[in-house]
Design an enzyme around this catalytic site. Structure first.
Site, mmCIF file in Angstrom:
data_model
loop_
_atom_site.group_PDB
_atom_site.id
_atom_site.type_symbol
_atom_site.label_atom_id
_atom_site.label_comp_id
_atom_site.label_asym_id
_atom_site.label_seq_id
_atom_site.Cartn_x
_atom_site.Cartn_y
_atom_site.Cartn_z
ATOM 1 N N TYR A 1 8.662 -1.305 -4.116
ATOM 2 C CA TYR A 1 9.252 -2.568 -4.551
ATOM 3 C C TYR A 1 10.543 -2.335 -5.328
ATOM 4 O O TYR A 1 11.577 -2.941 -5.037
ATOM 5 C CB TYR A 1 8.240 -3.326 -5.416
ATOM 6 C CG TYR A 1 8.691 -4.703 -5.839
ATOM 7 C CD1 TYR A 1 8.837 -5.725 -4.912
ATOM 8 C CD2 TYR A 1 8.956 -4.990 -7.175
ATOM 9 C CE1 TYR A 1 9.241 -7.000 -5.291
ATOM 10 C CE2 TYR A 1 9.353 -6.262 -7.572
ATOM 11 C CZ TYR A 1 9.487 -7.257 -6.631
ATOM 12 O OH TYR A 1 9.890 -8.514 -7.016
ATOM 13 N N ASN B 1 -3.889 -13.216 -14.752
ATOM 14 C CA ASN B 1 -5.064 -12.409 -15.091
ATOM 15 C C ASN B 1 -5.755 -12.946 -16.332
ATOM 16 O O ASN B 1 -6.958 -13.225 -16.338
ATOM 17 C CB ASN B 1 -4.658 -10.954 -15.350
ATOM 18 C CG ASN B 1 -4.686 -10.099 -14.106
ATOM 19 O OD1 ASN B 1 -4.952 -10.586 -13.012
ATOM 20 N ND2 ASN B 1 -4.379 -8.829 -14.265
ATOM 21 N N ARG C 1 5.076 2.281 -7.521
ATOM 22 C CA ARG C 1 5.810 1.017 -7.611
ATOM 23 C C ARG C 1 7.166 1.087 -6.903
ATOM 24 O O ARG C 1 7.870 0.070 -6.797
ATOM 25 C CB ARG C 1 6.045 0.652 -9.088
ATOM 26 C CG ARG C 1 4.792 0.462 -9.900
ATOM 27 C CD ARG C 1 5.118 0.361 -11.386
ATOM 28 N NE ARG C 1 5.778 -0.891 -11.707
ATOM 29 C CZ ARG C 1 5.178 -1.929 -12.275
ATOM 30 N NH1 ARG C 1 3.903 -1.864 -12.597
ATOM 31 N NH2 ARG C 1 5.850 -3.036 -12.551
#
Length: 313
Positions: free
Chosen positions: A147, A192, A144
């Site tokens: 980002y 989701n 991650r």
């Protein structure tokens, strides 16, 4: 008669950017929307295409561009884990080079510059909830980090331009935001769950579901960005909903709203997934007179309606 304010919105065809474009256009301002359509969609801004105050340019912010604008809203960067991990080097370039190019443009034309930073700069926090003074706990070599660290260096660039060139900057640290125009397959937890439930599929829960998030409806978040741009506060300033929910609570709420009979399945927690995420918004309340108004219950109703109308079931 005063001249219209001319706005540049990078990432303006994306989820958050397009809602910001709507607000600016509805306010009678001029808007140049810049997007390379990696995660943005032209359909998000199609209703403004024929408006003489609106201009749409296909462009990647990692390349310089020459424009005449009064304000720059720099939102360009994939924000969902699936999107930013798809090409992590590109994500890092977008955060660094994209911000560098837009800051350079702002300096040349003397534009006020607002950068959309993120709660991800706090990493997997050891302080809870997170105030702006917390420096974060980020894994610099994790999946991650393209980002997380990308946004951290982007913040650094903003404040170096402020110190070196007296650039008029604003930095917003945006926490989890949801609402219409989310991409159905981008891996964010709200979309989701909603899409899975509408398709009568089991809701996929990662870990034990006790990790927490704070969910801010997109209209509230855009209002915060506009107030920040119009304020004298440089930031960084947290923008998000301070109401904390476990991911399991979110799953149960979505299930109750769509299909109470759906199963919930558990899967392994992704690497470096934060255990807790909740903003301290005292600064936003004080400096911007801002706090979210829309509850998770009401925001989910609006989001579910959007997906019911747009996805193929």
């Amino acid at each position: 008669m005063s001249a219209l304010v001319r706005n540049l919105v990078t990432g303006g065809a994306g989820f958050l950017g397009s809602h910001l474009v709507d607000r600016l256009m509805q306010g009678g301002e001029e808007v140049i929307c810049l997007d390379n359509y990696f995660t943005g969609r032209k359909s998000n801004v199609m209703n403004w295409i024929s408006n003489p105050r609106f201009e749409l340019i296909r462009h990647d912010v990692t390349e310089p561009i020459q424009l005449e604008v009064d304000r720059i809203w720099h939102l360009a960067c994939p924000a969902s884990p699936l999107s930013y991990q798809y090409n992590p080097i590109k994500t890092s370039k977008t955060s660094f080079l994209g911000t560098y190019n837009m800051l350079g443009l702002a300096r040349r034309v003397k534009a006020r510059f607002l950068m959309a930073s993120t709660s991800e700069i706090y990493g997997n926090p050891e302080v809870h909830p997170q105030p702006e003074s917390y420096k974060g706990c980020v894994n610099t070599i994790g999946v991650r980090s393209c980002y997380d660290e990308g946004k951290r260096i982007a913040e650094t660039l903003c404040f170096d331009y402020y110190r070196m060139h007296e650039l008029d900057i604003r930095v917003a640290r945006i926490f989890n935001t949801y609402g219409p125009r989310m991409v159905e397959n981008d891996g964010r937890v709200v979309s989701n769950f909603v899409v899975q439930a509408l398709k009568n599929k089991p809701l996929t829960l990662y870990g034990n579901g006790n990790q927490t998030r704070s969910f801010c409806y997109v209209d509230d978040l855009v209002e915060g960005l506009i107030r920040l741009m119009n304020s004298n506060c440089l930031g960084p300033i947290n923008l998000g909903n301070p109401m904390e929910f476990t991911i399991r609570e979110l799953a149960e709420l979505v299930r109750k709203k769509i299909n109470p009979n759906l199963d919930i399945t558990t899967h392994q927690l992704p690497q470096d997934d934060p255990v807790q995420r909740q903003p301290v918004i005292d600064l936003a309340k004080k400096e911007l007179n801002w706090e979210p108004k829309i509850s998770l219950e009401n925001g989910l109703t609006k989001t579910i309606k959007y997906f019911q109308e747009t996805i193929k079931l």
